[in-house]
Design a protein around this motif. Structure first.
Motif, PDB file in Angstrom:
ATOM      1  N   ARG A  57      17.088  -8.195   9.681  1.00  0.00           N
ATOM      2  CA  ARG A  57      15.964  -8.055  10.601  1.00  0.00           C
ATOM      3  C   ARG A  57      15.235  -6.743  10.361  1.00  0.00           C
ATOM      4  O   ARG A  57      14.014  -6.676  10.460  1.00  0.00           O
ATOM      5  CB  ARG A  57      16.466  -8.132  12.051  1.00  0.00           C
ATOM      6  N   HIS A  58      15.982  -5.697  10.034  1.00  0.00           N
ATOM      7  CA  HIS A  58      15.346  -4.403   9.801  1.00  0.00           C
ATOM      8  C   HIS A  58      14.399  -4.464   8.612  1.00  0.00           C
ATOM      9  O   HIS A  58      13.282  -3.941   8.661  1.00  0.00           O
ATOM     10  CB  HIS A  58      16.415  -3.334   9.572  1.00  0.00           C
ATOM     11  N   HIS A  59      14.838  -5.122   7.563  1.00  0.00           N
ATOM     12  CA  HIS A  59      13.987  -5.252   6.381  1.00  0.00           C
ATOM     13  C   HIS A  59      12.733  -6.057   6.706  1.00  0.00           C
ATOM     14  O   HIS A  59      11.625  -5.722   6.255  1.00  0.00           O
ATOM     15  CB  HIS A  59      14.766  -5.911   5.242  1.00  0.00           C
ATOM     16  N   VAL A  60      12.890  -7.118   7.507  1.00  0.00           N
ATOM     17  CA  VAL A  60      11.739  -7.931   7.916  1.00  0.00           C
ATOM     18  C   VAL A  60      10.745  -7.096   8.714  1.00  0.00           C
ATOM     19  O   VAL A  60       9.529  -7.158   8.489  1.00  0.00           O
ATOM     20  CB  VAL A  60      12.211  -9.144   8.744  1.00  0.00           C
ATOM     21  N   LEU A  61      11.252  -6.290   9.643  1.00  0.00           N
ATOM     22  CA  LEU A  61      10.366  -5.468  10.469  1.00  0.00           C
ATOM     23  C   LEU A  61       9.641  -4.416   9.641  1.00  0.00           C
ATOM     24  O   LEU A  61       8.439  -4.187   9.825  1.00  0.00           O
ATOM     25  CB  LEU A  61      11.172  -4.802  11.589  1.00  0.00           C
ATOM     26  N   LEU A  62      10.348  -3.774   8.726  1.00  0.00           N
ATOM     27  CA  LEU A  62       9.702  -2.792   7.860  1.00  0.00           C
ATOM     28  C   LEU A  62       8.618  -3.455   7.005  1.00  0.00           C
ATOM     29  O   LEU A  62       7.545  -2.883   6.789  1.00  0.00           O
ATOM     30  CB  LEU A  62      10.729  -2.114   6.957  1.00  0.00           C
ATOM     31  N   THR A  63       8.906  -4.652   6.525  1.00  0.00           N
ATOM     32  CA  THR A  63       7.919  -5.375   5.713  1.00  0.00           C
ATOM     33  C   THR A  63       6.666  -5.666   6.526  1.00  0.00           C
ATOM     34  O   THR A  63       5.539  -5.507   6.042  1.00  0.00           O
ATOM     35  CB  THR A  63       8.519  -6.681   5.176  1.00  0.00           C
ATOM     36  N   GLN A  64       6.837  -6.110   7.770  1.00  0.00           N
ATOM     37  CA  GLN A  64       5.689  -6.375   8.635  1.00  0.00           C
ATOM     38  C   GLN A  64       4.876  -5.114   8.881  1.00  0.00           C
ATOM     39  O   GLN A  64       3.645  -5.126   8.784  1.00  0.00           O
ATOM     40  CB  GLN A  64       6.158  -6.961   9.966  1.00  0.00           C
ATOM     41  N   LEU A  65       5.551  -4.031   9.207  1.00  0.00           N
ATOM     42  CA  LEU A  65       4.848  -2.782   9.497  1.00  0.00           C
ATOM     43  C   LEU A  65       4.127  -2.258   8.265  1.00  0.00           C
ATOM     44  O   LEU A  65       2.969  -1.834   8.342  1.00  0.00           O
ATOM     45  CB  LEU A  65       5.833  -1.742  10.017  1.00  0.00           C
ATOM     46  N   ALA A  66       4.804  -2.294   7.127  1.00  0.00           N
ATOM     47  CA  ALA A  66       4.188  -1.796   5.897  1.00  0.00           C
ATOM     48  C   ALA A  66       2.963  -2.610   5.521  1.00  0.00           C
ATOM     49  O   ALA A  66       1.972  -2.077   5.010  1.00  0.00           O
ATOM     50  CB  ALA A  66       5.210  -1.808   4.761  1.00  0.00           C
ATOM     51  N   SER A  67       2.998  -3.920   5.791  1.00  0.00           N
ATOM     52  CA  SER A  67       1.880  -4.789   5.430  1.00  0.00           C
ATOM     53  C   SER A  67       0.632  -4.504   6.256  1.00  0.00           C
ATOM     54  O   SER A  67      -0.470  -4.885   5.866  1.00  0.00           O
ATOM     55  CB  SER A  67       2.272  -6.263   5.598  1.00  0.00           C
ATOM     56  N   LEU A  68       0.787  -3.818   7.389  1.00  0.00           N
ATOM     57  CA  LEU A  68      -0.357  -3.516   8.252  1.00  0.00           C
ATOM     58  C   LEU A  68      -1.131  -2.295   7.783  1.00  0.00           C
ATOM     59  O   LEU A  68      -2.265  -2.075   8.217  1.00  0.00           O
ATOM     60  CB  LEU A  68       0.112  -3.291   9.697  1.00  0.00           C
ATOM     61  N   GLY A  69      -0.523  -1.500   6.918  1.00  0.00           N
ATOM     62  CA  GLY A  69      -1.217  -0.305   6.434  1.00  0.00           C
ATOM     63  C   GLY A  69      -1.560   0.633   7.584  1.00  0.00           C
ATOM     64  O   GLY A  69      -0.701   1.024   8.368  1.00  0.00           O
ATOM     65  N   ASP A  70      -2.841   0.974   7.679  1.00  0.00           N
ATOM     66  CA  ASP A  70      -3.287   1.880   8.742  1.00  0.00           C
ATOM     67  C   ASP A  70      -3.714   1.146  10.008  1.00  0.00           C
ATOM     68  O   ASP A  70      -4.136   1.776  10.981  1.00  0.00           O
ATOM     69  CB  ASP A  70      -4.466   2.733   8.245  1.00  0.00           C
ATOM     70  N   HIS A  71      -3.621  -0.181  10.009  1.00  0.00           N
ATOM     71  CA  HIS A  71      -4.105  -0.974  11.142  1.00  0.00           C
ATOM     72  C   HIS A  71      -2.979  -1.215  12.151  1.00  0.00           C
ATOM     73  O   HIS A  71      -2.589  -2.349  12.413  1.00  0.00           O
ATOM     74  CB  HIS A  71      -4.685  -2.296  10.650  1.00  0.00           C
ATOM     75  N   VAL A  72      -2.456  -0.121  12.701  1.00  0.00           N
ATOM     76  CA  VAL A  72      -1.350  -0.190  13.652  1.00  0.00           C
ATOM     77  C   VAL A  72      -1.827   0.317  15.011  1.00  0.00           C
ATOM     78  O   VAL A  72      -2.119   1.506  15.155  1.00  0.00           O
ATOM     79  CB  VAL A  72      -0.143   0.647  13.170  1.00  0.00           C
ATOM     80  N   PRO A  73      -1.927  -0.545  16.015  1.00  0.00           N
ATOM     81  CA  PRO A  73      -2.355  -0.096  17.343  1.00  0.00           C
ATOM     82  C   PRO A  73      -1.281   0.767  18.007  1.00  0.00           C
ATOM     83  O   PRO A  73      -0.111   0.752  17.606  1.00  0.00           O
ATOM     84  CB  PRO A  73      -2.572  -1.404  18.101  1.00  0.00           C
ATOM     85  N   GLU A  74      -1.683   1.483  19.041  1.00  0.00           N
ATOM     86  CA  GLU A  74      -0.768   2.428  19.677  1.00  0.00           C
ATOM     87  C   GLU A  74       0.460   1.754  20.260  1.00  0.00           C
ATOM     88  O   GLU A  74       1.555   2.318  20.249  1.00  0.00           O
ATOM     89  CB  GLU A  74      -1.512   3.220  20.761  1.00  0.00           C
ATOM     90  N   TRP A  75       0.304   0.525  20.795  1.00  0.00           N
ATOM     91  CA  TRP A  75       1.474  -0.121  21.392  1.00  0.00           C
ATOM     92  C   TRP A  75       2.515  -0.487  20.343  1.00  0.00           C
ATOM     93  O   TRP A  75       3.719  -0.499  20.648  1.00  0.00           O
ATOM     94  CB  TRP A  75       1.081  -1.340  22.225  1.00  0.00           C
ATOM     95  N   VAL A  76       2.092  -0.748  19.104  1.00  0.00           N
ATOM     96  CA  VAL A  76       3.064  -1.008  18.037  1.00  0.00           C
ATOM     97  C   VAL A  76       3.779   0.283  17.658  1.00  0.00           C
ATOM     98  O   VAL A  76       4.999   0.289  17.438  1.00  0.00           O
ATOM     99  CB  VAL A  76       2.383  -1.647  16.810  1.00  0.00           C
ATOM    100  N   TRP A  77       3.034   1.391  17.602  1.00  0.00           N
ATOM    101  CA  TRP A  77       3.687   2.687  17.348  1.00  0.00           C
ATOM    102  C   TRP A  77       4.754   2.940  18.408  1.00  0.00           C
ATOM    103  O   TRP A  77       5.870   3.376  18.092  1.00  0.00           O
ATOM    104  CB  TRP A  77       2.662   3.811  17.369  1.00  0.00           C
ATOM    105  N   ALA A  78       4.423   2.691  19.676  1.00  0.00           N
ATOM    106  CA  ALA A  78       5.382   2.951  20.757  1.00  0.00           C
ATOM    107  C   ALA A  78       6.624   2.082  20.612  1.00  0.00           C
ATOM    108  O   ALA A  78       7.758   2.557  20.802  1.00  0.00           O
ATOM    109  CB  ALA A  78       4.704   2.712  22.105  1.00  0.00           C
ATOM    110  N   ARG A  79       6.437   0.817  20.291  1.00  0.00           N
ATOM    111  CA  ARG A  79       7.596  -0.065  20.101  1.00  0.00           C
ATOM    112  C   ARG A  79       8.430   0.379  18.898  1.00  0.00           C
ATOM    113  O   ARG A  79       9.663   0.299  18.926  1.00  0.00           O
ATOM    114  CB  ARG A  79       7.132  -1.514  19.908  1.00  0.00           C
ATOM    115  N   TRP A  80       7.760   0.833  17.857  1.00  0.00           N
ATOM    116  CA  TRP A  80       8.483   1.287  16.671  1.00  0.00           C
ATOM    117  C   TRP A  80       9.318   2.522  16.992  1.00  0.00           C
ATOM    118  O   TRP A  80      10.454   2.673  16.543  1.00  0.00           O
ATOM    119  CB  TRP A  80       7.495   1.564  15.537  1.00  0.00           C
ATOM    120  N   ILE A  81       8.770   3.414  17.799  1.00  0.00           N
ATOM    121  CA  ILE A  81       9.518   4.602  18.209  1.00  0.00           C
ATOM    122  C   ILE A  81      10.760   4.203  19.004  1.00  0.00           C
ATOM    123  O   ILE A  81      11.862   4.706  18.765  1.00  0.00           O
ATOM    124  CB  ILE A  81       8.614   5.539  19.029  1.00  0.00           C
TER     125      ILE A  81
END
Length: 389
Positions: A57-81
Protein backbone atom coordinates in the motif's frame (compact mmCIF):
# COMPACT_ATOMS: atom_id res chain seq x y z
CA UNK A 1 5.44 -35.10 11.84
CA UNK A 2 2.65 -32.88 13.16
CA UNK A 3 2.13 -29.47 11.54
CA UNK A 4 0.52 -28.18 14.74
CA UNK A 5 2.78 -25.80 16.63
CA UNK A 6 2.90 -25.75 20.39
CA UNK A 7 1.58 -22.60 22.08
CA UNK A 8 4.02 -19.74 22.52
CA UNK A 9 5.51 -17.00 20.43
CA UNK A 10 8.19 -17.82 17.89
CA UNK A 11 10.23 -15.89 15.38
CA UNK A 12 9.33 -16.35 11.72
CA UNK A 13 11.18 -14.98 8.65
CA UNK A 14 10.88 -11.19 8.39
CA UNK A 15 11.64 -8.53 5.80
CA UNK A 16 14.38 -7.24 8.11
CA UNK A 17 16.26 -10.51 7.62
CA UNK A 18 16.77 -9.62 3.94
CA UNK A 19 17.86 -6.03 4.52
CA UNK A 20 21.51 -5.16 4.10
CA UNK A 21 23.19 -2.05 5.48
CA UNK A 22 22.97 -0.49 2.02
CA UNK A 23 19.24 -1.25 1.88
CA UNK A 24 18.69 0.34 5.29
CA UNK A 25 20.51 3.44 4.06
CA UNK A 26 18.19 3.63 1.05
CA UNK A 27 15.15 3.34 3.33
CA UNK A 28 16.50 6.17 5.50
CA UNK A 29 17.00 8.32 2.40
CA UNK A 30 13.49 7.50 1.21
CA UNK A 31 12.02 8.55 4.55
CA UNK A 32 14.00 11.78 4.44
CA UNK A 33 12.66 12.49 0.95
CA UNK A 34 9.09 11.87 2.13
CA UNK A 35 9.55 14.13 5.12
CA UNK A 36 10.75 16.89 2.81
CA UNK A 37 7.69 16.48 0.58
CA UNK A 38 9.48 14.88 -2.39
CA UNK A 39 7.25 11.93 -3.31
CA UNK A 40 9.04 11.22 -6.60
CA UNK A 41 12.44 10.87 -4.95
CA UNK A 42 10.98 8.82 -2.10
CA UNK A 43 9.36 6.47 -4.63
CA UNK A 44 12.59 6.09 -6.59
CA UNK A 45 14.55 5.15 -3.47
CA UNK A 46 11.82 2.90 -2.07
CA UNK A 47 11.61 1.02 -5.39
CA UNK A 48 15.34 0.31 -5.33
CA UNK A 49 15.21 -1.83 -2.17
CA UNK A 50 14.80 -5.49 -3.29
CA UNK A 51 13.34 -6.67 0.00
CA UNK A 52 10.40 -4.25 -0.11
CA UNK A 53 7.12 -5.23 -1.70
CA UNK A 54 6.40 -3.03 -4.72
CA UNK A 55 2.73 -4.01 -4.46
CA UNK A 56 2.49 -2.72 -0.90
CA UNK A 57 0.00 0.00 0.00
CA UNK A 58 2.86 2.37 0.76
CA UNK A 59 4.31 1.93 -2.70
CA UNK A 60 0.86 2.51 -4.25
CA UNK A 61 0.40 5.72 -2.26
CA UNK A 62 3.84 7.04 -3.17
CA UNK A 63 3.13 6.27 -6.83
CA UNK A 64 -0.14 8.22 -6.68
CA UNK A 65 1.47 11.20 -4.99
CA UNK A 66 4.46 11.25 -7.32
CA UNK A 67 2.18 11.12 -10.36
CA UNK A 68 0.51 14.37 -9.25
CA UNK A 69 3.71 16.38 -9.52
CA UNK A 70 3.06 19.89 -8.24
CA UNK A 71 -0.74 19.53 -8.43
CA UNK A 72 -1.24 18.62 -4.77
CA UNK A 73 -3.99 20.50 -2.88
CA UNK A 74 -3.50 21.43 0.75
CA UNK A 75 -5.83 18.73 2.07
CA UNK A 76 -3.70 16.05 0.40
CA UNK A 77 -0.57 17.53 1.99
CA UNK A 78 -2.32 17.38 5.38
CA UNK A 79 -3.33 13.75 4.90
CA UNK A 80 0.18 12.88 3.77
CA UNK A 81 1.61 14.47 6.91
CA UNK A 82 -0.78 12.48 9.12
CA UNK A 83 0.13 9.30 7.24
CA UNK A 84 3.83 9.88 7.80
CA UNK A 85 3.24 10.38 11.51
CA UNK A 86 1.60 6.93 11.59
CA UNK A 87 4.65 5.36 9.94
CA UNK A 88 7.25 7.06 12.14
CA UNK A 89 9.12 4.40 14.13
CA UNK A 90 12.33 6.38 14.73
CA UNK A 91 13.51 5.30 18.20
CA UNK A 92 15.31 8.57 18.95
CA UNK A 93 12.34 10.88 18.29
CA UNK A 94 9.35 11.97 20.35
CA UNK A 95 7.08 11.09 17.42
CA UNK A 96 8.47 7.56 17.37
CA UNK A 97 7.94 7.24 21.11
CA UNK A 98 4.32 8.34 20.70
CA UNK A 99 3.89 5.83 17.89
CA UNK A 100 5.05 2.95 20.07
CA UNK A 101 2.89 4.02 23.02
CA UNK A 102 -0.19 4.35 20.79
CA UNK A 103 0.52 0.96 19.22
CA UNK A 104 0.88 -0.66 22.65
CA UNK A 105 -2.38 0.91 23.80
CA UNK A 106 -4.26 -0.15 20.65
CA UNK A 107 -3.06 -3.76 20.83
CA UNK A 108 -3.64 -4.19 24.57
CA UNK A 109 -7.02 -2.45 24.62
CA UNK A 110 -8.63 -3.29 21.29
CA UNK A 111 -6.58 -5.97 19.50
CA UNK A 112 -5.50 -8.21 22.39
CA UNK A 113 -7.36 -11.19 20.90
CA UNK A 114 -4.97 -11.12 17.95
CA UNK A 115 -1.96 -11.58 20.22
CA UNK A 116 -3.73 -14.31 22.17
CA UNK A 117 -4.52 -16.20 18.97
CA UNK A 118 -0.94 -15.69 17.78
CA UNK A 119 0.40 -17.20 21.04
CA UNK A 120 -2.01 -20.13 20.86
CA UNK A 121 -0.95 -20.87 17.27
CA UNK A 122 2.77 -20.54 17.95
CA UNK A 123 3.03 -17.47 15.71
CA UNK A 124 5.30 -14.44 15.48
CA UNK A 125 3.98 -11.45 17.49
CA UNK A 126 5.84 -9.04 15.22
CA UNK A 127 3.40 -9.95 12.47
CA UNK A 128 0.47 -8.96 14.67
CA UNK A 129 2.17 -5.71 15.59
CA UNK A 130 2.92 -4.95 11.95
CA UNK A 131 -0.67 -5.75 10.93
CA UNK A 132 -2.15 -3.45 13.57
CA UNK A 133 0.33 -0.68 12.75
CA UNK A 134 -0.50 -0.95 9.06
CA UNK A 135 -4.25 -1.51 9.05
CA UNK A 136 -5.85 -0.49 12.36
CA UNK A 137 -7.97 2.60 11.77
CA UNK A 138 -8.26 2.88 15.53
CA UNK A 139 -4.49 2.93 16.11
CA UNK A 140 -4.06 5.54 13.40
CA UNK A 141 -6.72 7.79 14.95
CA UNK A 142 -5.41 7.48 18.51
CA UNK A 143 -1.84 8.27 17.49
CA UNK A 144 -2.59 11.16 15.12
CA UNK A 145 -5.16 12.88 17.30
CA UNK A 146 -5.51 11.75 20.92
CA UNK A 147 -1.76 11.36 21.45
CA UNK A 148 -0.82 14.39 19.36
CA UNK A 149 1.26 12.53 16.79
CA UNK A 150 0.24 14.84 13.95
CA UNK A 151 1.36 18.02 15.68
CA UNK A 152 4.51 16.40 17.07
CA UNK A 153 5.55 15.10 13.64
CA UNK A 154 5.14 18.54 12.06
CA UNK A 155 7.21 20.20 14.79
CA UNK A 156 9.89 17.54 14.90
CA UNK A 157 10.37 15.87 11.52
CA UNK A 158 8.67 17.73 8.65
CA UNK A 159 11.11 19.63 6.46
CA UNK A 160 11.21 21.36 3.07
CA UNK A 161 7.95 21.54 1.14
CA UNK A 162 6.20 19.27 3.64
CA UNK A 163 6.80 21.80 6.41
CA UNK A 164 5.77 24.64 4.10
CA UNK A 165 2.40 22.95 3.56
CA UNK A 166 1.73 22.05 7.20
CA UNK A 167 -0.63 24.90 8.13
CA UNK A 168 -3.82 23.03 7.26
CA UNK A 169 -2.62 19.92 9.09
CA UNK A 170 -2.07 22.02 12.21
CA UNK A 171 -5.68 23.23 12.00
CA UNK A 172 -6.82 19.61 12.41
CA UNK A 173 -5.43 19.41 15.95
CA UNK A 174 -8.25 19.04 18.46
CA UNK A 175 -10.85 17.69 16.00
CA UNK A 176 -13.28 15.43 17.84
CA UNK A 177 -14.15 11.87 16.92
CA UNK A 178 -17.83 11.57 16.07
CA UNK A 179 -20.50 9.39 14.56
CA UNK A 180 -22.18 10.63 11.37
CA UNK A 181 -24.84 9.63 8.88
CA UNK A 182 -23.64 10.04 5.30
CA UNK A 183 -26.34 11.44 3.01
CA UNK A 184 -26.58 12.35 -0.64
CA UNK A 185 -24.00 13.93 -2.90
CA UNK A 186 -24.88 17.48 -3.93
CA UNK A 187 -23.85 19.64 -6.90
CA UNK A 188 -20.50 21.37 -6.57
CA UNK A 189 -18.67 18.42 -5.07
CA UNK A 190 -20.45 18.59 -1.71
CA UNK A 191 -21.79 15.80 0.49
CA UNK A 192 -24.60 15.91 3.06
CA UNK A 193 -23.57 14.58 6.47
CA UNK A 194 -25.78 14.43 9.54
CA UNK A 195 -24.22 15.09 12.95
CA UNK A 196 -26.57 13.62 15.58
CA UNK A 197 -24.61 15.31 18.38
CA UNK A 198 -25.49 18.71 16.92
CA UNK A 199 -28.81 17.58 15.49
CA UNK A 200 -27.93 19.15 12.15
CA UNK A 201 -27.12 18.32 8.55
CA UNK A 202 -23.80 19.66 7.25
CA UNK A 203 -22.35 20.07 3.77
CA UNK A 204 -18.79 18.76 3.52
CA UNK A 205 -16.24 18.12 0.77
CA UNK A 206 -17.38 15.14 -1.28
CA UNK A 207 -14.38 12.85 -1.78
CA UNK A 208 -16.47 9.68 -2.00
CA UNK A 209 -17.21 8.77 1.62
CA UNK A 210 -20.71 7.70 0.59
CA UNK A 211 -19.29 4.68 -1.25
CA UNK A 212 -17.77 3.14 1.88
CA UNK A 213 -20.40 4.12 4.45
CA UNK A 214 -21.93 0.64 4.47
CA UNK A 215 -25.53 -0.40 3.98
CA UNK A 216 -26.77 1.69 6.91
CA UNK A 217 -24.88 4.82 5.86
CA UNK A 218 -23.33 5.52 9.28
CA UNK A 219 -19.64 6.10 9.95
CA UNK A 220 -17.09 7.08 12.56
CA UNK A 221 -14.73 9.89 11.64
CA UNK A 222 -13.48 13.41 12.27
CA UNK A 223 -14.54 16.46 10.34
CA UNK A 224 -11.67 18.88 9.79
CA UNK A 225 -11.03 21.96 7.63
CA UNK A 226 -10.42 21.12 3.96
CA UNK A 227 -9.06 24.44 2.77
CA UNK A 228 -11.70 24.37 0.00
CA UNK A 229 -14.51 26.95 0.19
CA UNK A 230 -14.70 26.75 3.99
CA UNK A 231 -15.95 23.15 3.69
CA UNK A 232 -15.10 20.51 6.24
CA UNK A 233 -13.90 17.04 5.20
CA UNK A 234 -13.12 13.72 6.83
CA UNK A 235 -9.49 13.64 7.94
CA UNK A 236 -9.23 10.12 6.49
CA UNK A 237 -11.87 7.95 4.82
CA UNK A 238 -14.39 7.29 7.60
CA UNK A 239 -15.12 3.87 9.04
CA UNK A 240 -18.49 2.22 8.35
CA UNK A 241 -20.34 1.16 11.51
CA UNK A 242 -23.88 0.30 12.61
CA UNK A 243 -26.17 3.21 13.41
CA UNK A 244 -26.29 2.42 17.13
CA UNK A 245 -22.47 2.50 17.37
CA UNK A 246 -22.27 5.82 15.53
CA UNK A 247 -24.96 7.35 17.74
CA UNK A 248 -23.24 6.07 20.90
CA UNK A 249 -19.95 7.66 19.85
CA UNK A 250 -21.46 10.93 18.62
CA UNK A 251 -20.97 13.56 21.28
CA UNK A 252 -19.67 11.06 23.88
CA UNK A 253 -17.14 12.65 26.27
CA UNK A 254 -15.00 9.50 25.99
CA UNK A 255 -15.70 8.09 22.49
CA UNK A 256 -13.06 5.36 22.71
CA UNK A 257 -14.74 3.91 25.79
CA UNK A 258 -17.96 3.67 23.77
CA UNK A 259 -16.11 1.77 21.06
CA UNK A 260 -14.52 -0.53 23.65
CA UNK A 261 -17.93 -1.21 25.22
CA UNK A 262 -19.40 -2.05 21.81
CA UNK A 263 -16.55 -4.50 21.18
CA UNK A 264 -16.88 -6.14 24.59
CA UNK A 265 -20.65 -6.48 24.19
CA UNK A 266 -20.37 -7.96 20.70
CA UNK A 267 -22.10 -5.02 19.02
CA UNK A 268 -18.96 -4.31 17.02
CA UNK A 269 -16.37 -6.67 15.52
CA UNK A 270 -12.65 -6.06 15.95
CA UNK A 271 -12.02 -6.99 12.32
CA UNK A 272 -14.16 -4.00 11.32
CA UNK A 273 -11.44 -1.73 12.74
CA UNK A 274 -8.92 -3.05 10.22
CA UNK A 275 -8.61 -1.54 6.77
CA UNK A 276 -5.95 -2.48 4.24
CA UNK A 277 -6.83 0.30 1.80
CA UNK A 278 -5.33 3.44 3.30
CA UNK A 279 -6.23 6.34 1.01
CA UNK A 280 -4.82 9.87 0.78
CA UNK A 281 -6.19 11.41 -2.43
CA UNK A 282 -9.78 10.11 -2.21
CA UNK A 283 -12.29 8.66 0.25
CA UNK A 284 -13.17 5.85 -2.19
CA UNK A 285 -11.30 2.74 -1.06
CA UNK A 286 -9.51 0.67 -3.67
CA UNK A 287 -11.69 -2.36 -2.97
CA UNK A 288 -14.75 -0.16 -3.56
CA UNK A 289 -13.35 0.91 -6.93
CA UNK A 290 -13.19 -2.78 -7.78
CA UNK A 291 -16.84 -3.24 -6.81
CA UNK A 292 -18.01 -0.08 -8.57
CA UNK A 293 -16.04 -0.73 -11.74
CA UNK A 294 -16.85 -4.42 -12.18
CA UNK A 295 -20.05 -5.95 -13.53
CA UNK A 296 -21.86 -7.94 -10.79
CA UNK A 297 -21.58 -11.15 -12.82
CA UNK A 298 -17.78 -10.75 -12.95
CA UNK A 299 -17.14 -9.53 -9.41
CA UNK A 300 -16.42 -12.90 -7.81
CA UNK A 301 -13.97 -13.86 -10.55
CA UNK A 302 -12.20 -10.48 -10.57
CA UNK A 303 -11.97 -10.42 -6.77
CA UNK A 304 -10.36 -13.87 -6.85
CA UNK A 305 -7.85 -12.58 -9.41
CA UNK A 306 -7.06 -9.66 -7.10
CA UNK A 307 -6.42 -12.04 -4.23
CA UNK A 308 -4.15 -14.15 -6.43
CA UNK A 309 -1.93 -11.11 -7.03
CA UNK A 310 -3.28 -9.58 -10.22
CA UNK A 311 -3.52 -5.79 -10.07
CA UNK A 312 -7.24 -5.39 -10.71
CA UNK A 313 -7.84 -1.96 -9.14
CA UNK A 314 -6.44 0.10 -12.07
CA UNK A 315 -8.43 -2.06 -14.51
CA UNK A 316 -11.63 -1.39 -12.57
CA UNK A 317 -10.79 2.32 -12.46
CA UNK A 318 -10.34 2.37 -16.24
CA UNK A 319 -13.75 0.76 -16.69
CA UNK A 320 -15.28 3.55 -14.59
CA UNK A 321 -13.59 6.17 -16.78
CA UNK A 322 -14.82 4.41 -19.90
CA UNK A 323 -18.37 4.46 -18.58
CA UNK A 324 -17.98 8.13 -17.68
CA UNK A 325 -16.87 8.91 -21.24
CA UNK A 326 -19.86 7.01 -22.62
CA UNK A 327 -22.41 8.65 -20.33
CA UNK A 328 -22.87 5.60 -18.12
CA UNK A 329 -22.08 7.27 -14.77
CA UNK A 330 -24.53 9.47 -12.85
CA UNK A 331 -23.40 12.98 -11.96
CA UNK A 332 -24.09 12.17 -8.31
CA UNK A 333 -21.32 9.55 -8.57
CA UNK A 334 -18.70 12.07 -9.73
CA UNK A 335 -16.48 11.13 -6.77
CA UNK A 336 -16.09 7.66 -8.36
CA UNK A 337 -14.81 9.27 -11.55
CA UNK A 338 -12.43 11.40 -9.48
CA UNK A 339 -11.10 8.35 -7.64
CA UNK A 340 -10.67 6.48 -10.92
CA UNK A 341 -8.67 9.21 -12.65
CA UNK A 342 -6.36 9.38 -9.62
CA UNK A 343 -5.22 5.83 -10.37
CA UNK A 344 -2.04 6.38 -12.48
CA UNK A 345 -2.41 3.18 -14.49
CA UNK A 346 -6.06 3.82 -15.32
CA UNK A 347 -5.29 7.44 -16.19
CA UNK A 348 -2.55 6.39 -18.60
CA UNK A 349 -4.82 3.87 -20.33
CA UNK A 350 -7.66 6.39 -20.53
CA UNK A 351 -5.37 8.99 -22.05
CA UNK A 352 -4.48 6.52 -24.82
CA UNK A 353 -7.92 5.04 -25.46
CA UNK A 354 -10.61 7.45 -24.27
CA UNK A 355 -9.26 10.87 -25.20
CA UNK A 356 -10.45 11.64 -28.69
CA UNK A 357 -11.88 14.35 -30.88
CA UNK A 358 -15.30 15.60 -29.88
CA UNK A 359 -15.01 14.55 -26.21
CA UNK A 360 -13.88 17.90 -24.79
CA UNK A 361 -17.29 18.71 -23.27
CA UNK A 362 -17.55 15.29 -21.64
CA UNK A 363 -14.34 15.56 -19.66
CA UNK A 364 -14.74 19.28 -18.99
CA UNK A 365 -18.16 18.61 -17.48
CA UNK A 366 -16.81 15.93 -15.17
CA UNK A 367 -14.03 18.32 -14.13
CA UNK A 368 -16.60 20.85 -12.89
CA UNK A 369 -18.14 18.23 -10.59
CA UNK A 370 -15.02 17.28 -8.63
CA UNK A 371 -12.19 18.88 -6.69
CA UNK A 372 -8.45 19.07 -7.17
CA UNK A 373 -6.35 17.10 -7.85
CA UNK A 374 -8.89 15.11 -9.94
CA UNK A 375 -10.26 18.29 -11.52
CA UNK A 376 -6.93 19.20 -13.11
CA UNK A 377 -6.41 15.67 -14.42
CA UNK A 378 -9.84 15.61 -16.05
CA UNK A 379 -9.23 19.05 -17.56
CA UNK A 380 -6.01 17.65 -19.02
CA UNK A 381 -8.16 15.01 -20.73
CA UNK A 382 -10.45 17.73 -22.06
CA UNK A 383 -7.59 19.80 -23.44
CA UNK A 384 -6.08 16.70 -25.06
CA UNK A 385 -9.43 16.10 -26.77
CA UNK A 386 -9.40 19.65 -28.07
CA UNK A 387 -5.86 19.22 -29.37
CA UNK A 388 -6.90 15.98 -31.08
CA UNK A 389 -9.46 17.93 -33.07
Amino acid sequence: MSRNHTPGFRRLPRVADRMTKAHLDLVAQSLAAERSGDAARALELHSSVPALNLRSRHHVLLTQLASLGDHVPEWVWARWIAYQAIRCEDPDTETGTMQRLALKYAIETFHDDQLADCHADGGDPVRVIAWVASESWLFHQVLVHEMGGLERFVDELATGRLAEHAELARSWVGARLGGYEVGASLPGGRLRVHDPAAGAWLEVLDLGARSNAGDEGWVLGRLVPSGVDDLLMFDTPPLAVAEHVARDVAGAPQPWMRIKEALDEGRFVERDLMRADHELVTDVLGIDLLRIGTAPADLERVTAQLRSGRDEIPRAAFRILRRAADGGVKQSDASHVAAAVLQPGARSDARRMLVREGQYDVWARWATLVHEPARGLLLDFAEACRAAG
